[in-house]
Enzyme design. Structure first.
Site, PDB file in Angstrom:
ATOM      1  N   SER A 191       0.835  -1.190   0.000  1.00  0.00           N
ATOM      2  CA  SER A 191       0.000   0.000   0.000  1.00  0.00           C
ATOM      3  C   SER A 191       0.878   1.252   0.000  1.00  0.00           C
ATOM      4  CB  SER A 191      -0.961  -0.036   1.193  1.00  0.00           C
ATOM      5  OG  SER A 191      -1.942   0.975   1.081  1.00  0.00           O
ATOM      6  N   ASP A 292      -9.801  -4.174  -5.881  1.00  0.00           N
ATOM      7  CA  ASP A 292      -9.201  -3.041  -5.183  1.00  0.00           C
ATOM      8  C   ASP A 292      -9.346  -1.797  -6.057  1.00  0.00           C
ATOM      9  OD1 ASP A 292      -7.583  -1.178  -3.918  1.00  0.00           O
ATOM     10  OD2 ASP A 292      -5.748  -2.354  -4.059  1.00  0.00           O
ATOM     11  N   HIS A 322      -8.354  -4.469  -1.022  1.00  0.00           N
ATOM     12  CA  HIS A 322      -7.125  -3.850  -0.520  1.00  0.00           C
ATOM     13  C   HIS A 322      -6.796  -4.422   0.864  1.00  0.00           C
ATOM     14  CE1 HIS A 322      -4.112  -0.752  -1.132  1.00  0.00           C
ATOM     15  NE2 HIS A 322      -4.190  -0.453   0.154  1.00  0.00           N
TER      16      HIS A 322
END
Length: 381
Positions: A191, A292, A322
């Site tokens: 991320s 995502d 995610h």
């Protein structure tokens, strides 16, 4: 300390709070809504109060603890003048006859949340150190908005300098770093951590980091953005994990003031100061999930790197979401297998892989994808 169980319970509580705070209306969302979802609020002095916290855990430097750790860990403070530190991991029984790859890890959290000691990331590094096996250096970096970008990039770069100094033996070498192969270094991020990895790798090119050799980057569900919306962002704008309006607020907290989401810190293909260095990047592994909202950003980055001559390996999975590897053991193991193969093998052919689905390094299907055409199928924000 029951780290695995506390990790699962804490993550469920965190996600429950996020979902119970959700509003899916057509009206314009507010900062207050986004702050409530994120569990943050302003302190009077302009810093953030982070109200929803997944537990933090101490390192486990000794094997004789309960439950028995899967890897050993210790905290190494980088400066007496700051709170910066490295959480260093080694396998329980590191091999005596060979060196291990050194993985420098940057955790997720949208630049605003969490720590290297947050239990989900601590357990992630335990798994990497034990499964690869590898020496893992997890970086505690400064958070926004108290320290806006590029502070996190600078902290990652300082971690690379620390590893270089360890290789040189400056000031003495930590005994655990004797297991590390300084000619086989990889930068790994999830991320926001993947965004930091990308920028730190490009910034490191301005410095002499010998004898350190960065052999590859691993970008898991990288946190990038831009002013123009991608199809996945539009399709999944009310995603319960990374909703579009929450992302916009997070970027306003992370970016330097008066800069927008097309700055290179957010949108790496928008131009900027790095373009001349991109061709010099080592091989890159990119992983995304089509469930995502950020997945198109990873595809666009893969296209951009491929067209600049960078060797790309990737996996884009159907479905997912995610942070899936933090909740789903099967997804986590597939990611570990991919990364382990990327680190330990030269990829002799485009269809090698140790997971059920091959890990491809042929980018033609991504480059020619009908549903991703930069600047043609985007809608304005």
């Amino acid at each position: 300390m029951e780290q695995k169980s506390s990790s699962s319970v804490a993550l469920v509580v965190f996600l429950f709070v996020c979902l119970s705070s959700w509003h899916t209306t057509e009206a314009q969302h507010t900062w207050q809504e986004a702050f409530k979802v994120l569990g943050i609020s302003w302190n009077p002095n302009g810093t953030l109060k982070r109200e929803i916290q997944i537990p933090m855990v101490d390192p486990t430097p000794y094997e004789d603890t309960t439950p028995k750790p899967t890897a050993l860990s210790q905290d190494i403070y980088l400066s007496p003048k700051s709170k910066a530190y490295i959480r260093l991991y080694i396998p329980l029984n590191p091999p005596k006859n060979k060196k291990l790859p050194l993985i420098i890890y940057l955790h997720g959290g949208d630049f605003v949340l969490f720590s290297a000691s947050t239990v989900i990331f601590h357990n992630f590094c335990n798994d990497i150190a034990s499964q690869f096996p590898a020496v893992v250096a997890s970086v505690e970096y400064r958070l926004a908005p108290e320290n806006r970008l590029p502070a996190a990039f600078d902290d990652a770069l300082n971690a690379i300098f620390w590893a270089r100094d360890q290789a040189l033996g400056k000031g003495g070498r930590d005994p655990w770093m004797e297991y590390a192969d300084f000619s086989k270094v990889f930068l790994l991020g999830s991320s926001a951590g993947a965004n930091i990895v990308y920028h730190a790798a490009l910034r490191a090119m301005d410095f002499d980091i010998r004898p350190l050799q960065i052999k590859g980057l691993l970008l898991n569900q990288a946190y990038f953005g831009g002013l123009w919306r991608t199809q996945s962002e539009i399709r999944l704008k009310d995603d319960p994990y990374v909703a579009l309006y929450v992302n916009d607020v997070l970027w306003s907290l992370a970016l330097p003031q008066n800069l927008n989401r097309d700055h290179e810190f957010c949108n790496p293909i928008s131009g900027g100061t790095y373009l001349g260095r991109v061709k010099r990047l080592p091989k890159v592994y990119i992983k995304g999930d089509f469930g995502d909202p950020l997945v198109d950003r990873s595809i666009l980055l893969a296209q951009f790197l491929y067209k600049n001559g960078v060797t790309i390996y990737y996996r884009f999975n159907a479905g997912g979401f995610h942070g899936i590897e933090l909740q789903n053991k099967t997804a986590a193991q597939e990611l570990y297998d991919d990364m382990k193969y990327f680190v330990n093998n030269p990829f002799g052919s485009p269809h090698e892989g140790i997971s059920d689905q091959p890990l491809y390094n042929n980018m033609e299907d991504i480059v020619n994808a009908e549903n991703i055409r930069t600047g043609k199928v985007y809608a304005s924000s």
